[in-house]
Design a protein around this motif. Structure first.
Motif, mmCIF file in Angstrom:
data_model
loop_
_atom_site.group_PDB
_atom_site.id
_atom_site.type_symbol
_atom_site.label_atom_id
_atom_site.label_comp_id
_atom_site.label_asym_id
_atom_site.label_seq_id
_atom_site.Cartn_x
_atom_site.Cartn_y
_atom_site.Cartn_z
ATOM 1 N N LEU A 119 0.886 -1.011 0.010
ATOM 2 C CA LEU A 119 0.130 0.217 0.251
ATOM 3 C C LEU A 119 0.862 1.074 -0.029
ATOM 4 O O LEU A 119 1.919 1.298 0.655
ATOM 5 C CB LEU A 119 -0.928 0.105 1.175
ATOM 6 N N TYR A 137 -7.250 11.011 1.140
ATOM 7 C CA TYR A 137 -6.481 9.740 0.625
ATOM 8 C C TYR A 137 -6.770 9.913 -1.030
ATOM 9 O O TYR A 137 -5.785 10.344 -1.511
ATOM 10 C CB TYR A 137 -7.260 8.656 1.331
ATOM 11 N N LYS A 138 -7.456 9.466 -1.571
ATOM 12 C CA LYS A 138 -7.651 9.421 -2.843
ATOM 13 C C LYS A 138 -8.280 10.520 -3.585
ATOM 14 O O LYS A 138 -8.290 10.780 -4.626
ATOM 15 C CB LYS A 138 -8.454 8.030 -3.474
ATOM 16 N N LYS A 270 -8.582 4.575 3.579
ATOM 17 C CA LYS A 270 -7.549 3.953 4.026
ATOM 18 C C LYS A 270 -7.817 2.580 4.705
ATOM 19 O O LYS A 270 -6.990 1.570 4.485
ATOM 20 C CB LYS A 270 -6.637 5.081 4.684
ATOM 21 N N ASP A 273 -8.919 0.012 2.566
ATOM 22 C CA ASP A 273 -8.074 -0.559 1.686
ATOM 23 C C ASP A 273 -6.991 -1.410 2.604
ATOM 24 O O ASP A 273 -6.659 -2.446 2.198
ATOM 25 C CB ASP A 273 -7.124 0.586 1.015
ATOM 26 N N ASN A 276 -8.702 -4.813 3.605
ATOM 27 C CA ASN A 276 -8.744 -5.864 2.491
ATOM 28 C C ASN A 276 -7.484 -6.436 1.993
ATOM 29 O O ASN A 276 -7.324 -7.475 1.788
ATOM 30 C CB ASN A 276 -9.580 -5.063 1.378
ATOM 31 N N LYS A 277 -6.601 -5.472 2.133
ATOM 32 C CA LYS A 277 -5.184 -6.035 1.775
ATOM 33 C C LYS A 277 -4.732 -6.917 3.004
ATOM 34 O O LYS A 277 -3.980 -7.694 2.477
ATOM 35 C CB LYS A 277 -4.256 -4.636 1.375
#
Length: 828
Positions: A119, A137-138, A270, A273, A276-277
């Motif tokens: 990440l 974040y995004k 964040k 993500d 899930n990661k």
């Protein structure tokens, strides 16, 4: 109903409410409702600002389901799992123990570090507002492309302002900064200060000794928006520690094999993500560990195949050459029988030799203390020894537990590591003893088998030479072929097992959204409301709890049986005059004194020339004010009234009536002046005043002088009513010396001022001395409609009495000299 009667009813109602503390607090609170409103509004405003500007914290959740019999796998290695349940009592890897291990493994440093490596969390982006900064974040309109091989500044804020034309103004003003190398994962150096400011085009690389990056704008850039941001770099260790602390891994129910993952973060995206990661990385890691066992088995079989393959090729070539040279296609029946028998025994010996090699491999593993890897399963070599399988299961389980303690150094003296080391050593000792016994048994069996093979070989030697040689060559070929085939079969089984391996878990609920956990808006508003109401209520309660002053009529009635004959309300705003009754005889504020006058007539039993004293517990309770107005009420009905000021220590009557003469009672007692000289007119023709005169050095003795009694008797001959202003009995007992000539004693209690203990003591003293016609007047009542009025009679008391209330030694000496001068003149 008159206004005075209405006020009296309000005060008496307040007395009833005050009888119970809780009701009293509620009553006072209702009278001061505006404080509750103000406090509630302030608390609400603070709560609103807190909710608005506190950075929100989100909770994101994911769940992972494990196989109910966790620890099983398919194929050859699956036999280990089938053995586990049989030997649970011996410490096998039962599913629930493994589940608890997985809880630790998922949140371990290696798993979290692997997750973060996949990440882009090394840089945090923030959108700057007027008050708070929010982590983006995004949605950030730019990205920082940085050089991982170049040192970077850690935990240092770089501020950006993106201009409408796309140019970027970047600046930093830093102190005590750390320079970090991501490749080597260490701190290069620290700097005391660093400062720079530059305007650049997007994509231009900024490079210095301590940082290297470039900034690119993306599709989120809006030229019309307020584009002010900042970003900072984080070290790997910081990120790992941060997310390990924020991550919660738990078993919601001990009866299930479902693990719940919870993460708290300031940025929901964040957190989603990361979870899930994390689940993905954990499953890959779990599968790779399972494949490690299969790989180890395959490596062991391949090493055996390599040696057998060469022997098989040689034996095959020899057999083909022999057949070609000797034209041998078949052998006799006797030779065939011997060959078959020897082939069976050779097959047994092959299996036994293979197992014997595994036992020696196991022994070498134990002796060399190899703890970093788990042991190859016995079943992979066709060994079905229950005790051996059980011990190896225990050893593998303990090694797994030890390797999962990622937060503890493996060579430390931590109690958990010491306990696991002790258990591993115990299992190894048992396993070594068991392995030595098996090797001994295997060697005996192998010796017996070799003896049987040698007997058959002796029979083969009696065959013709060509047939005998062919039997030996074919036997050698079949032996190598059987070994090779056996190993190939085991290799295929291990490869199939490895290919069919899957992760023991599956994600049943991915992280897809989050809940706001802080600030809890509704709860904060409720708390603010409770504080807004509770704070003033608490203040009222504490004031009531620690209050030692008279608050109600009932408190006075609880101390004494003396009657309360009057209630005087605070009227400073409307009628500020000290001679209220004389100045505004028809005002509502004068009504209480008319009522007191009527009650005094009853208390003195119709005496023609009553002598009435007015006293109090302490100064500033309104004694002199009430003396003036009670005397004025008698004067209004054409009663010749005189005020006799006997408060020799602190007389205020001269000031009240603005007299310019210093003559008074003291002058009469010492024989300096006659009664006419010390009597002064007032603004009303029926009211006269005799002030106290100069302050004597011996006021108590003067009040006991016979001349004072003579004066009172003369006044009774000239006046209808005599009102005496006497000293407060809380300080001195001068009043009690005159009790024989007094027909009625009025006691002044000031509302919310008179101390309860002092009042109780004074009332007891009056009762002990059997004073006549005692009546109580509650003065300066602040309640009901006058709740907003403040204190302010401005009595100006400065009593001394030797108790620190009054005039100093200078005033005493001045008065003493004045009296001595009078006596000297009299003698002269």
């Amino acid at each position: 109903m008159t206004q005075t009667e209405i006020k009296r009813q309000e005060f008496q109602q307040m007395d009833v409410d005050d009888s119970i503390d809780i009701k009293k607090i509620i009553f006072v609170g209702l009278r001061n409702w505006y404080w509750f409103v103000i406090c509630s509004l302030i608390a609400g405003a603070i709560a609103y600002l807190y909710n608005r500007y506190t950075i929100p914290v989100y909770e994101v959740k994911s769940t992972i389901l494990f196989e109910e019999e966790y620890g099983k796998s398919s194929g050859v290695l699956g036999e280990l799992g089938s053995q586990a349940n049989v030997f649970q009592g011996l410490g096998g890897m039962n599913s629930m123990r493994n589940i608890y291990n997985q809880v630790v493994i998922i949140s371990s440093t290696p798993i979290v570090a692997k997750t973060l490596q996949k990440l882009d969390f090394e840089i945090s982006y923030y959108s700057l507002g007027r008050i708070k900064e929010t982590e983006a974040y995004k949605s950030i309109p730019f990205r920082v492309i940085w050089d991982r091989k170049h040192p970077q500044l850690l935990e240092s804020d770089f501020y950006l302002a993106i201009q409408p034309d796309g140019k970027i103004q970047i600046s930093a003003d830093l102190e005590d900064v750390t320079v970090y190398n991501y490749d080597e994962n260490n701190v290069v150096k620290t700097l005391s200060t660093i400062s720079f400011s530059r305007t650049i085009e997007p994509g231009v690389r900024l490079t210095s000794e301590v940082f290297s990056f470039k900034i690119l704008l993306n599709e989120h850039f809006n030229p019309n928006a307020a584009n002010t941001y900042k970003f900072r770099f984080h070290s790997t260790g910081y990120l790992v520690e941060k997310y390990r602390e924020a991550l919660e891994v738990s078993l919601p129910d001990d009866n299930t094999t479902i693990i719940q993952l919870l993460l708290h973060d300031y940025n929901m995206g964040k957190a989603i993500d990361f979870l899930n990661k994390l689940a993905e990385v954990y499953q890959i890691d779990n599968l790779s560990k399972k494949n490690e066992n299969a790989n180890r088995t395959i490596q062991f079989i391949n090493s055996q195949l390599q040696s057998v393959s060469d022997s098989l090729n040689i034996s095959e070539t020899r057999m083909e050459s022999f057949q070609s040279e000797n034209q041998v296609l078949d052998i006799s029946l006797q030779s065939q029988q011997l060959l078959n028998q020897m082939t069976e025994l050779d097959n047994e010996r092959v299996a036994m030799v293979t197992q014997n090699k595994y036992y020696h491999y196991l022994k070498d593993y134990i002796v060399k203390n190899q703890e970093l890897e788990t042991v190859v399963a016995p079943s992979a070599m066709g060994i079905q020894d229950p005790l051996l399988n059980s011990l190896i299961l225990q050893l593998n389980d303990l090694i797994t537990q030890k390797s999962s303690q990622t937060s503890i150094r493996q060579d430390s003296e931590h109690p958990t590591i010491l306990r696991l080391n002790a258990q591993i050593e115990s299992v190894k000792i048992s396993l070594l003893e068991n392995t030595n016994n098996i090797i001994q048994q295997s060697d005996i069996a192998l010796t017996d088998l070799n003896s049987r093979i040698r007997r058959l070989e002796n029979q083969v030697r009696r065959l013709p030479a060509t047939e005998r040689n062919y039997v030996n060559i074919e036997r050698d070929y079949k032996l190598n072929n059987e070994i090779y085939t056996f190993l190939l079969q085991k290799l295929s089984e291990a490869q199939i097992a490895m290919a069919s391996n899957t992760s023991d878990s599956q994600v049943i609920e991915i992280a897809a959204g989050g809940n706001l956990v802080a600030p809890k808006t509704k709860i904060i508003y409720i708390i603010a409301l409770l504080l807004g109401l509770g704070f003033p209520m608490g203040i009222i309660f504490l004031r009531n709890f620690f209050n030692n002053k008279i608050e109600s009529q009932e408190e006075v009635e609880a101390m004494t049986n003396f009657p309360i004959i009057g209630h005087v309300f605070h009227n400073e705003r409307e009628f500020a005059s000290r001679t209220l009754v004389l100045d505004k005889p028809n005002s509502p504020a004068s009504e209480p004194y008319r009522a007191i006058r009527n009650k005094l007539n009853l208390m003195t039993k119709g005496k023609q020339h009553p002598v009435i004293s007015v006293t109090s517990t302490f100064p500033k309770e309104g004694k002199s004010y009430n003396v003036i107005n009670i005397a004025s009420s008698f004067a209004l009905i054409h009663k010749k009234t005189v005020i006799l000021d006997l408060d020799l220590r602190n007389s205020k009557m001269s000031e009240e009536f603005k007299l310019k003469s210093d003559l008074g009672v003291v002058n009469y007692i010492i024989g300096e002046s006659g009664i006419d000289e010390i009597t002064f007119a007032t603004k009303h023709p029926w009211l006269k005043l005799i002030p106290a005169g100069p302050i004597p050095p011996n006021p108590a003795e003067m009040l006991a002088d016979s001349k004072l009694y003579e004066l009172i008797e003369k006044l009774k001959e000239k006046y209808d009513v005599i009102i005496m202003d006497t000293p407060p009995i809380g300080f001195v007992a001068d009043l009690f010396q005159l009790h024989e000539v007094i027909d009625s004693n009025l006691f002044i209690v000031r509302h919310k001022y008179t101390h309860k203990q002092g009042l109780e003591t004074a009332l007891d003293e009056m009762s002990k001395h059997q004073l006549k016609g005692i009546g109580i007047i509650i003065n300066n009542i602040k309640g009901g409609r006058n709740r907003n009025a403040g204190y302010g009679y401005g009595y100006g008391y400065g009593y001394g009495y030797g108790y620190g209330y009054g005039y100093g030694e200078k005033d005493k000496e001045k008065s003493k000299r004045k009296v001595l001068k009078i006596k000297e003149d009299q003698v002269g």
